[in-house]
Design an enzyme around this catalytic site. Sequence first.
Site, PDB file in Angstrom:
ATOM      1  CG  ASP A 153      16.812  31.473 -18.151  1.00  0.00           C
ATOM      2  OD1 ASP A 153      17.593  30.530 -18.212  1.00  0.00           O
ATOM      3  OD2 ASP A 153      15.594  31.342 -17.925  1.00  0.00           O
TER       4      ASP A 153
ATOM      5  CG  ASP B 215      13.415  29.919 -20.520  1.00  0.00           C
ATOM      6  OD1 ASP B 215      14.162  29.302 -21.100  1.00  0.00           O
ATOM      7  OD2 ASP B 215      13.168  30.313 -19.269  1.00  0.00           O
ATOM      8  CD  GLU B 216      18.957  29.218 -21.495  1.00  0.00           C
ATOM      9  OE1 GLU B 216      19.801  29.423 -20.992  1.00  0.00           O
ATOM     10  OE2 GLU B 216      18.369  28.017 -21.257  1.00  0.00           O
TER      11      GLU B 216
HETATM   12  P1  TTP Z   1      14.771  26.662 -17.604  1.00  0.00           P
HETATM   13  O1  TTP Z   1      15.121  28.121 -17.910  1.00  0.00           O
HETATM   14  O2  TTP Z   1      15.788  25.616 -17.413  1.00  0.00           O
HETATM   15  O3  TTP Z   1      13.886  26.724 -16.376  1.00  0.00           O
HETATM   16  P2  TTP Z   1      12.843  27.797 -15.970  1.00  0.00           P
HETATM   17  O4  TTP Z   1      12.631  28.963 -16.603  1.00  0.00           O
HETATM   18  O5  TTP Z   1      11.693  26.945 -15.589  1.00  0.00           O
HETATM   19  O6  TTP Z   1      13.070  28.120 -14.570  1.00  0.00           O
HETATM   20  P3  TTP Z   1      14.322  29.093 -14.194  1.00  0.00           P
HETATM   21  O7  TTP Z   1      13.608  30.477 -13.516  1.00  0.00           O
HETATM   22  O8  TTP Z   1      15.138  28.377 -13.083  1.00  0.00           O
HETATM   23  O9  TTP Z   1      14.925  29.606 -15.231  1.00  0.00           O
HETATM   24  O10 TTP Z   1      13.703  26.072 -18.843  1.00  0.00           O
HETATM   25  C1  TTP Z   1      12.781  26.753 -19.588  1.00  0.00           C
HETATM   26  C2  TTP Z   1      11.478  26.247 -19.624  1.00  0.00           C
HETATM   27  O11 TTP Z   1      11.976  24.960 -20.492  1.00  0.00           O
HETATM   28  C3  TTP Z   1      10.801  25.701 -18.427  1.00  0.00           C
HETATM   29  O12 TTP Z   1       9.776  26.570 -17.987  1.00  0.00           O
HETATM   30  C4  TTP Z   1      10.426  24.568 -19.031  1.00  0.00           C
HETATM   31  C5  TTP Z   1      10.989  23.856 -20.003  1.00  0.00           C
HETATM   32  N1  TTP Z   1      11.793  22.623 -19.261  1.00  0.00           N
HETATM   33  C6  TTP Z   1      11.377  21.317 -19.654  1.00  0.00           C
HETATM   34  O13 TTP Z   1      10.352  21.273 -20.351  1.00  0.00           O
HETATM   35  N2  TTP Z   1      12.083  20.197 -19.236  1.00  0.00           N
HETATM   36  C7  TTP Z   1      13.155  20.406 -18.566  1.00  0.00           C
HETATM   37  O14 TTP Z   1      14.172  19.418 -18.159  1.00  0.00           O
HETATM   38  C8  TTP Z   1      13.817  21.969 -18.433  1.00  0.00           C
HETATM   39  C9  TTP Z   1      14.876  22.040 -17.359  1.00  0.00           C
HETATM   40  C10 TTP Z   1      13.056  22.941 -18.756  1.00  0.00           C
HETATM   41 MG    MG Z   2      14.245  30.017 -17.378  1.00  0.00          MG
END
Ligand code: TTP
Ligand code: MG
Length: 356
Positions: A11, A105-106
């Site tokens: 992720d 992203d994951e």
């Molecule tokens: P995530 O992997 O949930 O969050 P992140 O990568 O920003 O942070 P983390 O380090 O905790 O993993 O989500 C990936 C991307 O998806 C995030 O950068 C933006 C998008 N996203 C949204 O658009 N709306 C949302 O509610 C969430 C949770 C994420």
């Molecule tokens: Mg993330």
Amino acid sequence: MNTSRKIIHIDMDAFYASVEQRDNPELRGKPIAVGGGQNRGVTTTASYEARKYGVKSAMPGYIAKSKCPQLIFVKPRFDVYKKVSLEIREIFSRYTDLIEPLSLDEAYLDVTVNKQNIQYATEIAGMIREEVFNKTQLQCSAGVSYCKFIAKIASDINKPNGLTVIKPQHAVAFIEKLPIEDFFGVGKVTAEKMKLLGIRNGSDLKAHDLFYLIKHFGKSGKFFYNIVRGIDDRPVVPDRKRKSVGVEKTLNEDIVDVSILKSEVAKISHELEIRVRKNNFKGRTITLKLKRSDFSIITRSKTCLHPIEFKDHIKELALNLINQNVHIIGKIRLIGISLSNEENVTLPINQIELPL
Ligand code: TTP
Ligand code: MG
């Protein structure tokens, strides 16, 4: 319990925000939020500098600004995020073809058998993290275990830039200590419900038998029963092209009152907008699904000229579908709204058949 598999969950850290900081050095080290700005819209994500102030994903811009007055809002650039997503998937594919992306992203990777014949999944996770950084200048976190559930939770533990390995012999003790809100698959509402039943962590959950969990949580009861014992044999299913994105909600009680139905539609529209952003999936067709108390199902769809992505638009379309069918709705136990028919390029107006 099958513990012979080697699963990695990767992720990216603060994905959109990190991409923006990478491409604009002035933003580095600063609290930034990617999203619609302080007046309109919500935050998709925030940099780790902004998270210290309590700024989070899906937070309205004005609340984010009130928590962190020096917050800088940046507009999302989905095409760049999609490009990075393809780059990291190419790196994963050097090790395995069993890649299951969950969003841009994951992804889960099954490396039990891998292309480079590396024995330890931990080593592969380390190599992937390094290659991702070299290629994209972005950091990611990885979780390594024998099943998806634990790998996913593990990747969150040492974020950002972390690598966490949970060995099979430590899995059960790990899950027993896990707070219930950290269980992947337990949403906010279920977590609240569990707390009301005195279930605060894995140990409390384990104290209940299968019958009890099914009685209170329906089909998910079986999942919770197994998961808390470290049993999760779900395979890593390679890349299926997403065809739709949707949210379904089984109501606590069956609804006959149309005004209550409409307020539920408003909540679901909001959740769906969040999912649309997270998956970067914008469909042109909206489908409303209503399951009646006798389990019969009504589905109604509408296709628009342009992609549907914002909650107000979703709500308006869904309410229209309800209004057009109000006479046949009856007593409802489940509401679902989904978007399909993805359209990346909007067709010029003269190529679209307009209704007469
Ligand atoms: P995530 O992997 O949930 O969050 P992140 O990568 O920003 O942070 P983390 O380090 O905790 O993993 O989500 C990936 C991307 O998806 C995030 O950068 C933006 C998008 N996203 C949204 O658009 N709306 C949302 O509610 C969430 C949770 C994420
Ligand atoms: Mg993330």
